[in-house]
Motif scaffolding. Structure first.
Motif, PDB file in Angstrom:
ATOM      1  N   LEU A   1      -7.009  -7.882  -1.666  1.00  0.00           N
ATOM      2  CA  LEU A   1      -7.889  -7.116  -0.789  1.00  0.00           C
ATOM      3  C   LEU A   1      -7.441  -7.153   0.669  1.00  0.00           C
ATOM      4  O   LEU A   1      -7.599  -6.167   1.399  1.00  0.00           O
ATOM      5  N   ASP A   2      -6.907  -8.284   1.114  1.00  0.00           N
ATOM      6  CA  ASP A   2      -6.479  -8.423   2.507  1.00  0.00           C
ATOM      7  C   ASP A   2      -4.952  -8.406   2.638  1.00  0.00           C
ATOM      8  O   ASP A   2      -4.409  -8.834   3.658  1.00  0.00           O
ATOM      9  N   ALA A   3      -4.280  -7.909   1.624  1.00  0.00           N
ATOM     10  CA  ALA A   3      -2.808  -7.937   1.627  1.00  0.00           C
ATOM     11  C   ALA A   3      -2.240  -6.996   2.679  1.00  0.00           C
ATOM     12  O   ALA A   3      -2.835  -5.963   3.014  1.00  0.00           O
ATOM     13  N   ASP A   4      -1.054  -7.350   3.174  1.00  0.00           N
ATOM     14  CA  ASP A   4      -0.337  -6.485   4.108  1.00  0.00           C
ATOM     15  C   ASP A   4       0.290  -5.296   3.374  1.00  0.00           C
ATOM     16  O   ASP A   4       0.418  -4.205   3.932  1.00  0.00           O
ATOM     17  N   PHE A   5       0.679  -5.538   2.131  1.00  0.00           N
ATOM     18  CA  PHE A   5       1.275  -4.470   1.325  1.00  0.00           C
ATOM     19  C   PHE A   5       1.072  -4.769  -0.145  1.00  0.00           C
ATOM     20  O   PHE A   5       1.265  -5.901  -0.599  1.00  0.00           O
ATOM     21  N   VAL A   6       0.686  -3.758  -0.910  1.00  0.00           N
ATOM     22  CA  VAL A   6       0.515  -3.894  -2.357  1.00  0.00           C
ATOM     23  C   VAL A   6       1.535  -2.979  -3.030  1.00  0.00           C
ATOM     24  O   VAL A   6       1.456  -1.744  -2.906  1.00  0.00           O
ATOM     25  N   PRO A   7       2.508  -3.541  -3.746  1.00  0.00           N
ATOM     26  CA  PRO A   7       3.537  -2.735  -4.419  1.00  0.00           C
ATOM     27  C   PRO A   7       2.945  -1.937  -5.579  1.00  0.00           C
ATOM     28  O   PRO A   7       1.785  -2.111  -5.949  1.00  0.00           O
ATOM     29  N   PRO A   8       3.746  -1.061  -6.178  1.00  0.00           N
ATOM     30  CA  PRO A   8       3.267  -0.269  -7.319  1.00  0.00           C
ATOM     31  C   PRO A   8       2.812  -1.155  -8.478  1.00  0.00           C
ATOM     32  O   PRO A   8       3.261  -2.302  -8.618  1.00  0.00           O
ATOM     33  N   VAL A   9       1.944  -0.598  -9.322  1.00  0.00           N
ATOM     34  CA  VAL A   9       1.470  -1.343 -10.496  1.00  0.00           C
ATOM     35  C   VAL A   9       2.656  -1.636 -11.416  1.00  0.00           C
ATOM     36  O   VAL A   9       3.660  -0.904 -11.423  1.00  0.00           O
ATOM     37  N   ALA A  10       2.547  -2.697 -12.176  1.00  0.00           N
ATOM     38  CA  ALA A  10       3.666  -3.175 -12.999  1.00  0.00           C
ATOM     39  C   ALA A  10       4.161  -2.116 -13.981  1.00  0.00           C
ATOM     40  O   ALA A  10       5.363  -2.030 -14.261  1.00  0.00           O
TER      41      ALA A  10
END
Length: 378
Positions: free
Chosen positions: A125-134
């Motif tokens: 929720l507080d991430a700087d970046f969330v990569p694509p789903v697996a």
């Protein structure tokens, strides 16, 4: 700026023998960043011993030094195995990643879970970046290696885009940064831009971290593909990357000049020592002494067994050559639990000074302090 970056890299290949040997020590900061934060970090001498330990029995090498030496190995693999392959495949990346983390099988293979950068360890929720789903990662990697195998852009543009896209996909549960930086060298070498030299570009990107993060953030846009905004976002990242390449080339050239001066000093010392011993002739180019001298920047810690293995000389010839270099104060002897090592301390010190310099945003610690933990002054 892209053309300037390419010219700066090509200019290094004229006489890059020393850079090819020493730059792997510059790259060690990538692998030991976390240990430095904890106040634990191997010296450049320890790293050299760990690298030697891959070929010979070396006692008392720290775990951190082995980690750094292993990272240097994958950079070399990225410049050899992946360069020699007719076509790079996703499996090459998987193998490279596994080689980075020996003994940590829980991280092997393409991720099947969601990961993220920054924020909480428990949720994104507080991430700087969330990569694509697996589930999207395999197809994205297929697309990435297809682009890596092509030549639709200049080498600098291709290297920058491969790195940014790999970091955006973030296909592994650990080690993405180190593998992604190694791929920069894969592209530059496959395209013939760095035939011998290895740029310390990742260290420069680490020093200019705020620009690096801003560039990657711009690259990870949500604009319509092919739109003016999407081209501008990609160009913003490539400007950051090109500037880092230019700076890395300048710093690598500076290091090369320092090594050249050190070689001149070695030649003078050796000539003086031989004259004192009554040797009228200069050292033969094919002698064990000359061969050791040529390789010292790349192998600053060695044993008699090292010399015999690398140069194919006898035990007696290796011993005589090492003794001559010790007498000339080029090598220094160190005994370690029954094993005799020979160190080129001036090379190790030069690498340490270079690492300190590359950690300053002005690449001069007198003008601005290091932006990350660095080794102590020699």
């Amino acid at each position: 700026m892209i053309s300037q970056a390419e010219r700066s890299v090509r200019g290094l290949n004229g006489d890059a023998h020393d850079l090819a040997g020493v730059s792997r020590f510059l790259l060690r900061s990538e692998a030991i960043a976390s240990s430095r934060i904890e106040g634990i970090a191997p010296s450049v001498g320890q790293v050299a011993l760990a690298e030697l330990g891959a070929q010979e029995a070396v006692p008392d090498v720290s775990a951190q030094a082995r980690l750094v030496a292993n990272n240097m190995t994958i950079v070399q693999d990225a410049r050899t195995a992946l360069v020699d392959a007719d076509r790079v495949a996703v499996q090459h990346l998987v193998d490279l990643h596994a080689a980075l983390l020996p003994g940590e099988p829980q991280h092997y293979g393409i991720r099947t879970v969601q990961n993220w950068i920054g924020g909480s360890d428990h949720h994104p929720l507080d991430a700087d970046f969330v990569p694509p789903v697996a589930s999207r990662v395999p197809l994205l990697l297929d697309d990435l290696v297809a682009y890596l195998n092509g030549a639709g852009h200049s080498p600098i543009v291709q290297a920058g885009l491969v790195h940014a896209q790999f970091e955006t996909i973030h296909p592994f549960t650990d080690g993405n940064g180190r593998v992604g930086r190694a791929l920069i060298h894969t592209v530059l070498t496959r395209r013939g831009l760095t035939t011998q030299a290895v740029l310390p570009v990742s260290l420069v990107l680490s020093t200019l971290r705020s620009d690096y993060v801003a560039g990657l953030t711009a690259y990870r846009h949500s604009h319509t593909t092919g739109s003016a905004a999407s081209h501008q976002a990609r160009a913003e990242w490539l400007r950051v990357f090109a500037r880092a390449v230019i700076t890395a080339s300048e710093q690598a050239g500076h290091l090369g000049a320092q090594l050249a001066e050190l070689r001149r000093e070695w030649a003078e010392r050796l000539a003086d020592t031989r004259a004192e011993r009554g040797h009228a002739r200069a050292v033969r180019g094919d002698s064990a002494t000359a061969q050791i001298l040529r390789d010292l920047p790349g192998s600053p810690v060695l044993t008699s067994a090292t010399v015999q293995r690398i140069h194919g000389v006898s035990h007696v010839a290796a011993g005589r050559a090492l003794d001559e270099l010790v007498a000339a104060r080029i090598l220094h002897v160190r005994d370690r639990r029954g094993t005799r090592f020979y160190q080129a301390r001036e090379v190790l010190d030069l690498v340490t000074w270079a690492e300190r310099r590359l950690a300053s945003t002005r690449f001069d610690t007198r003008a601005s302090p290091p932006t990350r933990p660095v080794p102590a002054r020699p």
